[in-house]
Design an enzyme around this catalytic site. Structure first.
Site, mmCIF file in Angstrom:
data_model
loop_
_atom_site.group_PDB
_atom_site.id
_atom_site.type_symbol
_atom_site.label_atom_id
_atom_site.label_comp_id
_atom_site.label_asym_id
_atom_site.label_seq_id
_atom_site.Cartn_x
_atom_site.Cartn_y
_atom_site.Cartn_z
ATOM 1 N N ASP A 81 -2.790 -0.263 6.290
ATOM 2 C CA ASP A 81 -3.669 -0.636 5.180
ATOM 3 C C ASP A 81 -3.205 -1.922 4.506
ATOM 4 O O ASP A 81 -4.019 -2.738 4.073
ATOM 5 C CB ASP A 81 -3.730 0.495 4.160
ATOM 6 C CG ASP A 81 -4.545 1.684 4.664
ATOM 7 O OD1 ASP A 81 -4.978 1.648 5.837
ATOM 8 O OD2 ASP A 81 -4.735 2.649 3.901
ATOM 9 N N HIS A 105 -5.446 4.803 6.482
ATOM 10 C CA HIS A 105 -4.733 5.627 5.512
ATOM 11 C C HIS A 105 -3.255 5.780 5.858
ATOM 12 O O HIS A 105 -2.636 6.789 5.504
ATOM 13 C CB HIS A 105 -5.382 7.006 5.361
ATOM 14 C CG HIS A 105 -6.771 6.944 4.814
ATOM 15 N ND1 HIS A 105 -7.062 6.548 3.533
ATOM 16 C CD2 HIS A 105 -7.975 7.225 5.399
ATOM 17 C CE1 HIS A 105 -8.356 6.589 3.328
ATOM 18 N NE2 HIS A 105 -8.946 6.998 4.449
ATOM 19 N N ASP A 156 0.864 -1.181 0.000
ATOM 20 C CA ASP A 156 0.000 0.000 0.000
ATOM 21 C C ASP A 156 0.896 1.225 0.000
ATOM 22 O O ASP A 156 1.967 1.226 0.633
ATOM 23 C CB ASP A 156 -0.914 0.018 1.223
ATOM 24 C CG ASP A 156 -1.908 1.172 1.159
ATOM 25 O OD1 ASP A 156 -2.934 1.033 0.482
ATOM 26 O OD2 ASP A 156 -1.638 2.222 1.783
ATOM 27 N N GLU A 172 1.054 5.630 0.316
ATOM 28 C CA GLU A 172 0.469 6.939 0.560
ATOM 29 C C GLU A 172 1.199 7.909 -0.354
ATOM 30 O O GLU A 172 2.428 7.809 -0.537
ATOM 31 C CB GLU A 172 0.610 7.350 2.022
ATOM 32 C CG GLU A 172 -0.046 6.394 3.011
ATOM 33 C CD GLU A 172 -1.530 6.185 2.783
ATOM 34 O OE1 GLU A 172 -2.194 7.111 2.253
ATOM 35 O OE2 GLU A 172 -2.034 5.094 3.087
#
Length: 608
Positions: free
Chosen positions: A196, A191, A50, A52
């Site tokens: 995540d 998040h 994942d 960001e």
């Protein structure tokens, strides 16, 4: 802001963190490919990732955090987490959403450090992400920005899989925040990349459990799963067991042994397995699999032999799920007829009447193409266009074409058999060995139309000339190969071995593959002595399906093919003024667009 405080409490430094509680077995690092179909899921190492980001385009590679979990056999075997200095400010709404601020990223490693570390962590594994196009898109953009090649991982998207597995009455949507509690994940997505990723691991395992009850137990089945594949279709997977994973032909049969479908592949078992997964999207194939009771296979020495055997089996068995099975030789030909005043006729069959004066052009894939070739020939050579048979002394009334001077009008006696024979001989040469007259006449017409700015009409006649040239080139190539009692050719394989074929009268009579480092001469001699004996063909067609001969010709035209000398001299040639040269000239002039553009010099010239 809770996530930011959590990171501070954990004391997470902005450095690359790699935690591997136990080593992954060495064989787990081997790259998984779709060629190795049927890899058990328990043997696959997944890296659930994942990201960001700062938002924006993946090409900007604005990654702020990478989190990943490596799992195998349902167990976590490693984790990866790092903040990343993106080189651009973090937008305020992103900072509120993720809790990642510019101050947290001041001392974080830059992309040039963080990305290679992650790629090392994920090497040889299957990548998994929720909404994978987003995360993988940023990773690919980062690789491009750093000038690194993308490792081309197999990628699974848990969001896409969830949409195929779950019903609307189970979950209202397939967001990670919805799926994590549905599958009772021990981690709540917030998040932040690692959290995540951990939640996505639980979702992945939950989805694998759901599809496992439907018979999905391999990586390829999982990667291509959709609800379109019925449980009955998946239960037929056992039909692929025991099939060879080598070049060959496969035949699906029903419970009465009747052929349903014939196919070919460089790896038969791998190809047959795809019929029981969503990678096979043809509805008629799903119906066929539902009827199939067994699959037979014929191993071939070379891919060309597989193509040829497929054609022969389709013609022999007429399997109902092969589109070509009802008429594998569905092509049409243009024939110069045998009668006092011959004409051009579109026919389905080629007869043994060449010695009587017939000539053939083709084959063509459709009647329309054959008629275009007829129009090109008749524009250059004044043959009659009426379809009725006429006696040596023509009787009747002249047609409109005769009144326009475009037909010699044998129907009214305007030309006798001897005078008409001049046109017939010109047509025969155009079909068999000399296209210069047809080329000169039609190229002249093209120039005249272009000079009059009638470009659409010029393009129409150009297409007709090209159609004629293709048909004539095919006919001349087929005739040249059909006339040869024997031709032996070899081509090097990718591993520096040899694939050798014996062709007799246009029919593949034998094939063998010689392993690297082995002297091919004894194998060639043995192949020639054991190859199928082929009788000379009747008429201008080869001693095989015409499509088989065309496949052989395409193989012979490949780079690296060499003719193997035999005890007799090989007399294989094409007409010096044949259609092959015309086809090449037309292709070159089309590339230059010499007819359609008046600003370009029109230099298309007929052969001298």
């Amino acid at each position: 802001m809770r996530s930011s405080a959590r990171a501070q409490r954990a004391g997470a430094p902005p450095a690359v963190l790699r935690v591997d509680p136990r080593p992954v077995p060495a064989h787990a690092e081997a790259q998984t490919t779709f060629d190795d179909l049927g890899t058990p899921l328990a043997d696959v190492t997944f890296v659930v990732v994942d990201l960001e980001t700062t938002g924006g385009s993946p090409a900007d590679a604005g990654i702020t955090e990478i989190g990943a979990v490596k799992v195998r056999g349902g167990e976590v075997v490693g984790e990866f987490q790092t903040l990343v200095q993106p080189g651009i400010p973090v937008p305020a709404f992103i900072a509120v959403l993720t809790g990642i601020t510019d101050s947290m990223l001041l001392d974080a490693p830059r992309l040039a450090v963080a990305l290679p570390a992650f790629l090392d962590f994920a090497a040889g594994c299957v990548l998994v992400a929720h909404n994978a196009p987003y995360d993988v898109g940023f990773l690919k953009g980062a690789c491009a920005k750093l000038g690194r090649p993308w490792p081309d991982h197999v990628v699974l998207d848990t969001a896409k899989l969830a949409r195929a597995v779950l019903m609307k009455d189970e979950v209202p949507n397939c967001k990670l925040s919805t799926l994590a509690p549905f599958f009772r994940s021990t981690t709540s997505p917030n998040h932040r990349a690692l959290s995540d990723a951990r939640a996505t691991v639980d979702v992945l395992h939950g989805l694998i459990g759901r599809v496992g009850s439907l018979g999905v137990h391999s990586l390829e089945e999982l990667a291509t799963y959709t609800s379109r594949v019925t449980p009955a279709q998946r239960r037929k997977r056992h039909l692929a067991e025991g099939l060879p994973d080598s070049p060959g032909v496969y035949v699906f049969r029903d419970d009465r042994g009747r052929a349903l479908y014939v196919g070919k592949s460089g790896r038969v078992r791998s190809r047959v397995r795809t019929y029981f997964t969503a990678s096979e999207t043809r509805s008629r194939m799903a119906e066929m699999v539902g009827v199939a009771a067994r699959v037979d296979a014929v191993v071939t020495a070379t891919p060309l032999e597989a193509e040829v055997r497929e054609l022969r089996l389709i013609a022999e068995l007429s399997p109902r799920y092969n589109r070509r099975s009802r008429n594998p030789e569905r092509s049409v030909w243009v024939k110069l007829t045998v009668e006092p005043f011959p004409r051009l006729s579109v026919v389905r069959t080629v007869k043994d009447d060449v010695d009587a004066g017939a000539a053939y052009l083709g084959p063509f894939g459709s009647r329309r193409g054959a008629l275009e070739a007829v129009e090109a020939l008749q524009a250059a050579i004044p043959l009659r266009t009426c379809t009725s048979r006429m006696p040596a002394l023509g009787t009747g009334s002249a047609c409109v074409l005769a009144e326009m001077g475009r037909c010699p009008a044998p129907c009214v006696g305007a030309v006798d058999v001897a005078g008409y024979a001049i046109h017939v001989e010109a047509a025969r040469h155009a079909l068999l060995d000399d296209v210069r007259h047809v080329e000169a006449v039609l190229v002249g017409r093209l120039r005249a139309l272009a000079d009059d700015l009638r470009y659409e009409e010029a393009a129409l006649w150009r297409d007709r000339l090209e159609t004629f040239a293709r048909g004539a080139a095919r006919a001349q190539e087929i005739a040249s190969l059909a006339a040869l009692p024997e031709l032996v050719a070899a081509r090097p394989t990718a591993d520096r071995g040899w694939e050798v074929h014996v062709v007799r009268h246009g029919r593949l009579a034998g094939a063998v593959t010689v392993r690297p480092g082995v002297d091919p001469r004894p194998a060639v001699a043995a192949l020639v002595s054991t190859a199928e004996q082929v009788d000379p063909p009747v008429g201008p067609v080869p001693a095989a399906l015409v499509e088989e001969t065309l496949r052989i010709l395409r193989w012979l035209e490949q780079d690296g093919v060499r003719l193997v000398p035999g005890p007799e001299p090989l007399a294989w040639s094409l007409p010096a003024h044949g259609a092959g040269g015309l086809l090449s000239r037309l292709a070159a002039s089309r590339a230059a667009d010499v007819v359609a553009r008046p600003t370009v010099e029109r230099h298309l010239r007929p052969a001298g």
